[in-house]
Structures are given as C-alpha cells and as structure tokens.
Design a protein around this motif. Structure first.
Motif, mmCIF file in Angstrom:
data_model
loop_
_atom_site.group_PDB
_atom_site.id
_atom_site.type_symbol
_atom_site.label_atom_id
_atom_site.label_comp_id
_atom_site.label_asym_id
_atom_site.label_seq_id
_atom_site.Cartn_x
_atom_site.Cartn_y
_atom_site.Cartn_z
ATOM 1 N N THR A 160 0.830 -1.207 0.000
ATOM 2 C CA THR A 160 0.000 0.000 0.000
ATOM 3 C C THR A 160 0.865 1.257 0.000
ATOM 4 O O THR A 160 0.502 2.266 -0.623
ATOM 5 C CB THR A 160 -0.932 0.023 1.213
ATOM 6 N N THR A 269 -12.888 -0.033 -1.178
ATOM 7 C CA THR A 269 -11.559 -0.627 -1.320
ATOM 8 C C THR A 269 -11.543 -2.069 -0.836
ATOM 9 O O THR A 269 -10.820 -2.906 -1.378
ATOM 10 C CB THR A 269 -10.508 0.185 -0.543
ATOM 11 N N PHE A 270 -12.351 -2.370 0.177
ATOM 12 C CA PHE A 270 -12.456 -3.753 0.644
ATOM 13 C C PHE A 270 -12.981 -4.647 -0.472
ATOM 14 O O PHE A 270 -12.466 -5.747 -0.710
ATOM 15 C CB PHE A 270 -13.375 -3.828 1.869
ATOM 16 N N SER A 273 -10.367 -5.043 -3.339
ATOM 17 C CA SER A 273 -9.249 -5.878 -2.915
ATOM 18 C C SER A 273 -9.673 -7.318 -2.665
ATOM 19 O O SER A 273 -8.869 -8.240 -2.842
ATOM 20 C CB SER A 273 -8.617 -5.298 -1.649
ATOM 21 N N SER A 277 -7.639 -10.140 -4.373
ATOM 22 C CA SER A 277 -6.942 -11.092 -3.508
ATOM 23 C C SER A 277 -7.292 -12.533 -3.846
ATOM 24 O O SER A 277 -6.410 -13.388 -3.976
ATOM 25 C CB SER A 277 -7.266 -10.810 -2.041
ATOM 26 N N SER A 374 -5.524 -6.921 -10.352
ATOM 27 C CA SER A 374 -4.488 -6.280 -9.532
ATOM 28 C C SER A 374 -4.025 -4.973 -10.150
ATOM 29 O O SER A 374 -3.754 -3.990 -9.444
ATOM 30 C CB SER A 374 -3.297 -7.230 -9.362
ATOM 31 N N GLY A 377 -6.897 -2.403 -9.877
ATOM 32 C CA GLY A 377 -7.224 -2.241 -8.469
ATOM 33 C C GLY A 377 -6.227 -1.392 -7.710
ATOM 34 O O GLY A 377 -6.583 -0.729 -6.726
ATOM 35 N N THR A 381 -8.142 1.618 -5.758
ATOM 36 C CA THR A 381 -8.245 1.664 -4.297
ATOM 37 C C THR A 381 -7.610 2.927 -3.727
ATOM 38 O O THR A 381 -8.193 3.595 -2.872
ATOM 39 C CB THR A 381 -7.580 0.428 -3.669
ATOM 40 N N LEU A 394 -6.221 2.642 3.098
ATOM 41 C CA LEU A 394 -5.888 1.418 2.387
ATOM 42 C C LEU A 394 -5.676 0.254 3.353
ATOM 43 O O LEU A 394 -6.007 -0.893 3.042
ATOM 44 C CB LEU A 394 -4.630 1.635 1.540
ATOM 45 N N ALA A 398 -8.228 -2.237 1.863
ATOM 46 C CA ALA A 398 -7.544 -3.171 0.962
ATOM 47 C C ALA A 398 -6.813 -4.274 1.712
ATOM 48 O O ALA A 398 -6.941 -5.457 1.389
ATOM 49 C CB ALA A 398 -6.575 -2.396 0.068
ATOM 50 N N THR A 399 -6.033 -3.922 2.722
ATOM 51 C CA THR A 399 -5.222 -4.922 3.399
ATOM 52 C C THR A 399 -6.074 -5.859 4.247
ATOM 53 O O THR A 399 -5.779 -7.059 4.348
ATOM 54 C CB THR A 399 -4.152 -4.247 4.272
ATOM 55 N N THR A 402 -7.372 -8.418 1.920
ATOM 56 C CA THR A 402 -6.321 -9.363 1.536
ATOM 57 C C THR A 402 -6.104 -10.412 2.613
ATOM 58 O O THR A 402 -5.860 -11.592 2.315
ATOM 59 C CB THR A 402 -5.011 -8.616 1.262
#
Length: 454
Positions: A160, A269-270, A273, A277, A374, A377, A381, A394, A398-399, A402
C-alpha cells in the motif's frame, strides 16, 4: 534512533487533525495545484524494490510442499498444517498495514518504506538459518510461523505504501499505468520466487533440497532485500506528503481521521481488494499446490506452469493499467469481475483433468484475469482517498480484505477439497466472491479522470 529523526525531511512541529469540519474527497478541484511529480529514479526504485519484497513473501507459498516436509515432518497432514500456519500469518498484514500506514501518513511515505524493508531483511535472514523438524521437532514449525508473521507484518505496509507513493508521483492521465507497475513488479518478484524454487526442485535431489537446498532462496532474499534498503535511502519524499507538511494538514491521528470521514471509501476498497486477492492467491499462488495434490502433476511441472502464468501477469498488467486510464476504472473492473464469475470453474477443470496444453491454457487465463484485477485495483483503491490518511484508509480496506480473501483462501480451498471431494472448489470460491462484489464495482464513483490525487 528516534523515529521522528529518521530520514532527511523534517517533521512538522505542529500537526493538526485535518480537516476540522468536512472531509476532503479525492475528486475535489478546490485544492492547491499539485507539485511536480517524482523523479524517474525515485519511481524506478519504488517499483523495482517491490520485486524483492514480494519475492521474499511469496517464497513460502511456492515452496509450501517442500517447507511442509522440512518444518512439519512427514505425514499426510503436514501440507495442510503448513498452509494453515501461513493463513494465520496473514492476519498480521492488517496490523502491519495500520502500523506502517500511521508512520507513512504522519511521518512520510519514504520512511515507512525504509522501515518495512528493514524488517523483511531481518526476517528472511533468520528464516534461512532456522533448524528443521528433524533437528528440534515441532519447535521448527512454530519458529517458521513466527517469522512468517513478521514477513506478513512487513508486507502489510509495503504494498500500500508503494502504491500510494507511485500514485502521488504520477502525472494525471497516467496514474493507472504507473501504479499498475507495482502490481507488475510484485509479480516479477513472485516469478523470481517460483523460478528459484523450480530450479532447486529440478536441479537437486529431493534429499538435498530437504537437507540444505531450501535455505538458499531465503539467503538470496535476505541479500537482495539489504541491497534494496540501500537503494530506497536515495528516494525522494512523496510530493503529496510534502504538500501536507507545508499546508499543516498532516492528520495527528490518520486512522481516526479516515474512519470519521471516509467509511464508504473503506468499503469500496475492501470490495475491490477482495476480488483482487482471491483471484491472485487462489488463481495464481495456490495453483502449484493444486496441480501437485489434485491435478496429479509433479512439483517441477507445477512450478513450471506457474512460471508461465507469472510471465503472463507481468505482460498483462501494464496494458490493463493503461486501459483503465483510457476507459476508466469502473468498466475495466466490471468486465474483469464478470470474467472471474464465469471462467474459474472451467479453468480449474482444465488444469486438473486436461492435457498439458489444456492445463497451460487454464493457468494462463486465470493469471491474466488476476493480473488485470491487480493492475486496475492498485489505482482504483488508492484513488478512493485523499492524500491525508490515504495509507490508513488502504490498511482498513484493501489490506483487511487481503487478509481474509488472500491468506485464508488457499488453506480453505485445500480443506474444502479434502472435506467435499470436489476438486473444483477453488474455481467456485473465485466465482462467488466476484458475484458478491460486482454490484459495488458498478455503483462506485469513477476516479480515473480526476486531475488530482488529493
């Protein structure tokens, strides 16, 4: 050394929680004119250094069948135990993203990336020196898991941070292309990992790989990571973070700031991702294990097919990033989500029961779809948030996705295949997630054509 004194750029004495009344949206036009972009040298270092970080992190996944024997001993449950341990370690990624995101949002992107690479270097070196299951028994597996958690903690902030850095340093109209290079570089790192693993498996007897050969890829990773840390010390700071410092808008509590003003962006973003992912970790990194255990192919052949898939991702990624600059993030993501819903079950069927050519086709098409998600994205994101608190946003969106749809899904796929006896479970998992996130992708705001990143 105090964190506040690390690096060349001074930290502002007064930091205020910004904004005091209303949130800044990514597409507002009432901001100051953006600074000049980052130098090509800084962009190149940020992009290429991701290669090493991702080589280090994906090495354990591609080497799962070997590491399961070395650290968890012989037996039918060793591989599942290893994958389960790796899945647990992914829970450290959101924590790492939050910690490093706070550092990056408050003290600068450059400092955060230096710290994350230092942590990875140490974790790789210690892993290469670990005793095995034959030497200390079950403690070997626990030590490997501990170091794997440390790697996941580091990577949580790494990707990120690089994406935000590239987005903030790119010129308008090329943000999709430039940020997609982070995804391409991460796949180069994965390609390097799978290539080294394949070379060892093909070039050494199994007994030699299990005795000492497995250490070589980790030693190589530690050396390369140390070199990257030195290269990163020459990078410029993000122009957007410098803008925040001059304007006095650096948030004192980036996490609280983001939760207060950008909750819808976190959810978007979720979703993005989650799709990226599961297509990547089930459609690419889990494939060697699937081919070895379910597809009845040898470790060497499985790694060879994964190498081909990695090359495809590297070739596809910049093209899709550029396409998203031309057409927009929404339509490209929507098409890729549709492909993710329709194709994976058929493609896993080809890899399992088809000829070698059909297995190659299945792996390559899956990789192309995952690489495309990816690529677009990465920018999509990061563009959901303004510069203030971007890394924390993020991390939350996003994380976190993931950790759930990346680290847990290879383990879950292997477990469900064993429990249900249906070998096409991985394809069904990808299709289900794609169908769930498609409505979010179709209704999210378009961010590709904004002239600013703040």
């Amino acid at each position: 050394m105090r964190l506040g004194s690390w690096g060349s750029a001074p930290i502002p004495i007064c930091l205020i929680d910004y904004p005091p009344s209303k949130p800044v949206q990514p597409t507002l036009t009432n901001q100051a004119q953006p600074r000049a972009g980052l130098s090509r040298a800084s962009l190149l270092v940020a992009t290429c250094s991701t290669i090493i970080e991702w080589y280090d992190f994906t090495l354990c996944l591609y080497f799962a069948t070997v590491l399961s024997r070395v650290f968890f001993g012989p037996g039918a449950t060793s591989l599942l135990t290893a994958l389960g341990g790796f899945a647990v370690s992914y829970l450290m990624r959101p924590l790492g993203a939050l910690v490093f995101g706070h550092i990056g949002d408050r003290y600068g992107r450059r400092r955060m990336m230096l710290l994350s690479m230092a942590v990875m270097t140490g974790a790789m070196l210690v892993t290469a020196l670990l005793p095995t299951h034959a030497q200390i028994g079950a403690w070997a597996g626990w030590l490997l898991l501990l170091l794997r958690c440390l790697m996941a903690f580091s990577v949580g902030g790494e990707y990120t941070g690089v994406v935000a850095y590239l987005l903030e340093g790119a010129r308008p109209g090329r943000r999709g292309l430039v940020t997609s290079l982070a995804a391409a570089a991460s796949e180069v790192g994965a390609l390097l990992a799978v290539g080294v693993c394949a070379l060892l498996v093909y070039g050494l007897p199994t007994a030699s790989v299990d005795t000492w050969g497995w250490r070589l890829p980790f030693l190589l990773g530690a050396v390369l990571a140390g070199g990257v840390w030195l290269a990163r010390s020459t990078m410029q700071e993000s122009p957007d973070f410098e803008r925040q410092q001059e304007a006095g808008t650096v948030p004192t509590s980036p996490l609280r700031h983001t939760l207060r003003y950008h909750r819808p962006a976190i959810l978007r973003t979720f979703a993005i991702s989650a799709l990226g992912s599961i297509t990547y970790y089930v459609g690419i990194t889990y494939v060697p294990t699937f081919l070895s255990t379910t597809g009845q192919r040898g470790e060497g052949e499985a790694l060879g097919l994964s190498t081909m898939a990695a090359v495809v991702v590297i070739l596809v990624t910049p093209f899709v990033g550029l396409l998203s600059d031309r057409l927009g993030r929404k339509p490209v993501l929507a098409v890729l989500a549709g492909a993710s819903a329709l194709l994976p079950i058929t493609l896993f069927s080809l890899m399992r029961g088809g000829s070698t050519l059909q297995a190659i086709l299945g792996a390559v098409v899956l990789a192309a779809v995952a690489g495309g998600v990816s690529a677009v994205g990465a920018a999509a994101t990061a563009e959901q948030f303004p510069g203030e608190g971007r890394l924390s946003g993020l991390a939350l969106g996003a994380t976190a996705a993931t950790a759930v749809f990346g680290g847990l899904t290879p383990f879950l796929a292997e477990l469900l295949i064993a429990r249900t006896g249906w070998p096409l479970v991985p394809g069904a998992m990808i299709a289900l997630v794609a169908l769930l996130v498609l409505p979010v992708l179709l209704t999210m705001p378009e961010t590709a054509f904004s002239k600013r990143t703040t």
